[in-house]
Design a protein around this motif. Structure first.
Motif, PDB file in Angstrom:
ATOM      1  N   PRO A  98       0.829  -1.211   0.000  1.00  0.00           N
ATOM      2  CA  PRO A  98       0.000   0.000   0.000  1.00  0.00           C
ATOM      3  C   PRO A  98       0.857   1.253   0.000  1.00  0.00           C
ATOM      4  O   PRO A  98       1.975   1.268   0.491  1.00  0.00           O
ATOM      5  CB  PRO A  98      -0.805  -0.112   1.300  1.00  0.00           C
ATOM      6  CG  PRO A  98      -0.042  -1.057   2.150  1.00  0.00           C
ATOM      7  CD  PRO A  98       0.721  -1.964   1.236  1.00  0.00           C
ATOM      8  N   ASN A  99       0.294   2.302  -0.562  1.00  0.00           N
ATOM      9  CA  ASN A  99       0.923   3.615  -0.521  1.00  0.00           C
ATOM     10  C   ASN A  99       0.664   4.175   0.869  1.00  0.00           C
ATOM     11  O   ASN A  99      -0.484   4.366   1.260  1.00  0.00           O
ATOM     12  CB  ASN A  99       0.300   4.506  -1.598  1.00  0.00           C
ATOM     13  CG  ASN A  99       0.798   5.914  -1.551  1.00  0.00           C
ATOM     14  OD1 ASN A  99       0.894   6.524  -0.488  1.00  0.00           O
ATOM     15  ND2 ASN A  99       1.111   6.451  -2.718  1.00  0.00           N
ATOM     16  N   ASP A 100       1.723   4.431   1.638  1.00  0.00           N
ATOM     17  CA  ASP A 100       1.563   4.868   3.020  1.00  0.00           C
ATOM     18  C   ASP A 100       0.674   6.102   3.156  1.00  0.00           C
ATOM     19  O   ASP A 100      -0.118   6.198   4.075  1.00  0.00           O
ATOM     20  CB  ASP A 100       2.918   5.144   3.670  1.00  0.00           C
ATOM     21  CG  ASP A 100       3.671   3.863   3.976  1.00  0.00           C
ATOM     22  OD1 ASP A 100       3.031   2.801   4.027  1.00  0.00           O
ATOM     23  OD2 ASP A 100       4.889   3.937   4.159  1.00  0.00           O
ATOM     24  N   GLU A 101       0.785   7.050   2.227  1.00  0.00           N
ATOM     25  CA  GLU A 101      -0.039   8.258   2.306  1.00  0.00           C
ATOM     26  C   GLU A 101      -1.513   7.913   2.227  1.00  0.00           C
ATOM     27  O   GLU A 101      -2.323   8.436   2.965  1.00  0.00           O
ATOM     28  CB  GLU A 101       0.321   9.224   1.183  1.00  0.00           C
ATOM     29  CG  GLU A 101       1.556  10.039   1.451  1.00  0.00           C
ATOM     30  CD  GLU A 101       1.791  11.064   0.361  1.00  0.00           C
ATOM     31  OE1 GLU A 101       0.814  11.573  -0.215  1.00  0.00           O
ATOM     32  OE2 GLU A 101       2.965  11.341   0.103  1.00  0.00           O
ATOM     33  N   LYS A 102      -1.876   7.033   1.298  1.00  0.00           N
ATOM     34  CA  LYS A 102      -3.283   6.668   1.148  1.00  0.00           C
ATOM     35  C   LYS A 102      -3.782   5.875   2.344  1.00  0.00           C
ATOM     36  O   LYS A 102      -4.918   6.038   2.757  1.00  0.00           O
ATOM     37  CB  LYS A 102      -3.495   5.895  -0.149  1.00  0.00           C
ATOM     38  CG  LYS A 102      -3.325   6.743  -1.385  1.00  0.00           C
ATOM     39  CD  LYS A 102      -3.562   5.937  -2.635  1.00  0.00           C
ATOM     40  CE  LYS A 102      -3.347   6.797  -3.862  1.00  0.00           C
ATOM     41  NZ  LYS A 102      -3.535   6.034  -5.088  1.00  0.00           N
ATOM     42  N   VAL A 103      -2.949   5.008   2.894  1.00  0.00           N
ATOM     43  CA  VAL A 103      -3.343   4.214   4.052  1.00  0.00           C
ATOM     44  C   VAL A 103      -3.601   5.131   5.251  1.00  0.00           C
ATOM     45  O   VAL A 103      -4.617   5.009   5.929  1.00  0.00           O
ATOM     46  CB  VAL A 103      -2.269   3.152   4.398  1.00  0.00           C
ATOM     47  CG1 VAL A 103      -2.555   2.495   5.727  1.00  0.00           C
ATOM     48  CG2 VAL A 103      -2.182   2.115   3.294  1.00  0.00           C
ATOM     49  N   VAL A 104      -2.700   6.062   5.491  1.00  0.00           N
ATOM     50  CA  VAL A 104      -2.859   6.964   6.630  1.00  0.00           C
ATOM     51  C   VAL A 104      -4.100   7.840   6.433  1.00  0.00           C
ATOM     52  O   VAL A 104      -4.878   8.051   7.368  1.00  0.00           O
ATOM     53  CB  VAL A 104      -1.594   7.824   6.852  1.00  0.00           C
ATOM     54  CG1 VAL A 104      -1.818   8.861   7.935  1.00  0.00           C
ATOM     55  CG2 VAL A 104      -0.422   6.930   7.225  1.00  0.00           C
ATOM     56  N   ALA A 105      -4.324   8.334   5.216  1.00  0.00           N
ATOM     57  CA  ALA A 105      -5.512   9.154   4.950  1.00  0.00           C
ATOM     58  C   ALA A 105      -6.790   8.343   5.176  1.00  0.00           C
ATOM     59  O   ALA A 105      -7.764   8.853   5.751  1.00  0.00           O
ATOM     60  CB  ALA A 105      -5.466   9.706   3.526  1.00  0.00           C
ATOM     61  N   ALA A 106      -6.785   7.083   4.767  1.00  0.00           N
ATOM     62  CA  ALA A 106      -7.959   6.235   4.984  1.00  0.00           C
ATOM     63  C   ALA A 106      -8.177   5.989   6.472  1.00  0.00           C
ATOM     64  O   ALA A 106      -9.321   6.012   6.961  1.00  0.00           O
ATOM     65  CB  ALA A 106      -7.791   4.908   4.241  1.00  0.00           C
ATOM     66  N   MET A 107      -7.087   5.771   7.207  1.00  0.00           N
ATOM     67  CA  MET A 107      -7.210   5.571   8.658  1.00  0.00           C
ATOM     68  C   MET A 107      -7.746   6.843   9.323  1.00  0.00           C
ATOM     69  O   MET A 107      -8.561   6.774  10.247  1.00  0.00           O
ATOM     70  CB  MET A 107      -5.861   5.176   9.247  1.00  0.00           C
ATOM     71  CG  MET A 107      -5.413   3.791   8.831  1.00  0.00           C
ATOM     72  SD  MET A 107      -3.690   3.414   9.228  1.00  0.00           S
ATOM     73  CE  MET A 107      -3.622   3.706  10.973  1.00  0.00           C
ATOM     74  N   TYR A 108      -7.284   7.992   8.853  1.00  0.00           N
ATOM     75  CA  TYR A 108      -7.771   9.271   9.387  1.00  0.00           C
ATOM     76  C   TYR A 108      -9.286   9.372   9.194  1.00  0.00           C
ATOM     77  O   TYR A 108     -10.017   9.716  10.126  1.00  0.00           O
ATOM     78  CB  TYR A 108      -7.054  10.437   8.695  1.00  0.00           C
ATOM     79  CG  TYR A 108      -7.628  11.776   9.058  1.00  0.00           C
ATOM     80  CD1 TYR A 108      -7.279  12.391  10.254  1.00  0.00           C
ATOM     81  CD2 TYR A 108      -8.524  12.419   8.223  1.00  0.00           C
ATOM     82  CE1 TYR A 108      -7.816  13.621  10.605  1.00  0.00           C
ATOM     83  CE2 TYR A 108      -9.063  13.643   8.565  1.00  0.00           C
ATOM     84  CZ  TYR A 108      -8.708  14.241   9.745  1.00  0.00           C
ATOM     85  OH  TYR A 108      -9.254  15.459  10.094  1.00  0.00           O
ATOM     86  N   LEU A 109      -9.753   9.063   7.989  1.00  0.00           N
ATOM     87  CA  LEU A 109     -11.193   9.136   7.726  1.00  0.00           C
ATOM     88  C   LEU A 109     -11.973   8.165   8.595  1.00  0.00           C
ATOM     89  O   LEU A 109     -13.055   8.494   9.087  1.00  0.00           O
ATOM     90  CB  LEU A 109     -11.484   8.874   6.247  1.00  0.00           C
ATOM     91  CG  LEU A 109     -11.094   9.998   5.301  1.00  0.00           C
ATOM     92  CD1 LEU A 109     -11.293   9.575   3.850  1.00  0.00           C
ATOM     93  CD2 LEU A 109     -11.890  11.256   5.608  1.00  0.00           C
ATOM     94  N   GLU A 110     -11.439   6.972   8.796  1.00  0.00           N
ATOM     95  CA  GLU A 110     -12.119   5.986   9.636  1.00  0.00           C
ATOM     96  C   GLU A 110     -12.252   6.468  11.077  1.00  0.00           C
ATOM     97  O   GLU A 110     -13.255   6.211  11.739  1.00  0.00           O
ATOM     98  CB  GLU A 110     -11.372   4.657   9.625  1.00  0.00           C
ATOM     99  CG  GLU A 110     -11.448   3.935   8.308  1.00  0.00           C
ATOM    100  CD  GLU A 110     -10.552   2.700   8.265  1.00  0.00           C
ATOM    101  OE1 GLU A 110      -9.747   2.498   9.203  1.00  0.00           O
ATOM    102  OE2 GLU A 110     -10.651   1.951   7.287  1.00  0.00           O
ATOM    103  N   HIS A 111     -11.222   7.142  11.579  1.00  0.00           N
ATOM    104  CA  HIS A 111     -11.230   7.585  12.972  1.00  0.00           C
ATOM    105  C   HIS A 111     -11.859   8.951  13.174  1.00  0.00           C
ATOM    106  O   HIS A 111     -12.442   9.215  14.227  1.00  0.00           O
ATOM    107  CB  HIS A 111      -9.804   7.616  13.532  1.00  0.00           C
ATOM    108  CG  HIS A 111      -9.258   6.270  13.822  1.00  0.00           C
ATOM    109  ND1 HIS A 111      -8.724   5.452  12.850  1.00  0.00           N
ATOM    110  CD2 HIS A 111      -9.160   5.586  14.981  1.00  0.00           C
ATOM    111  CE1 HIS A 111      -8.332   4.327  13.396  1.00  0.00           C
ATOM    112  NE2 HIS A 111      -8.581   4.373  14.693  1.00  0.00           N
TER     113      HIS A 111
END
Length: 125
Positions: free
Chosen positions: A41-54
């Protein structure tokens, strides 16, 4: 002492009673994992997705009682514990000044206390 079962052996025990089996590739394809097929995974996209989830939903501030630690928290607070000030507009993992996790009221032995581990530490190779 008995040896630990392999992943294949664990899977095979469930296949003994199976009436049908779906096949999406060879066993070797499964064993290679998703990274071989679609890449890491692209770390930027993973972190952004985690941000949206939280933080990006109506449950971001919904209170959660974590029975194993005896604490009350919420997804937004847990995000701040792991990611600090990170937002899509400010991608800094710097901790908020004075931020502390809630004090546990269960499992009070210091070896069981929750510890903040920043996402940057988890992303280090």
């Amino acid at each position: 002492e008995q040896e630990a079962a392999t992943a294949k052996e664990k899977n095979d025990k469930f296949m003994q009673d199976a009436k049908a089996q779906f096949k999406f590739g060879e066993r070797e394809d499964f064993d290679k994992g998703l990274n071989e097929l679609i890449g890491f995974p692209n770390d930027e996209k993973v972190v952004a997705a985690m941000y949206l989830e939280h933080c990006g939903t109506e449950i971001a501030t919904k209170t959660i009682y974590a029975h194993n630690y005896g604490i009350t928290t919420n997804p937004l607070y847990e995000w701040k514990a792991a990611a600090g000030r990170w937002t899509p507009e400010d991608p800094s993992f710097e901790a908020e000044e004075g931020f502390k996790t809630p004090q546990e009221t269960r499992n009070l032995s210091p070896k069981h206390f929750r510890q903040i581990i920043p996402l940057t530490k988890l992303m280090d190779p």
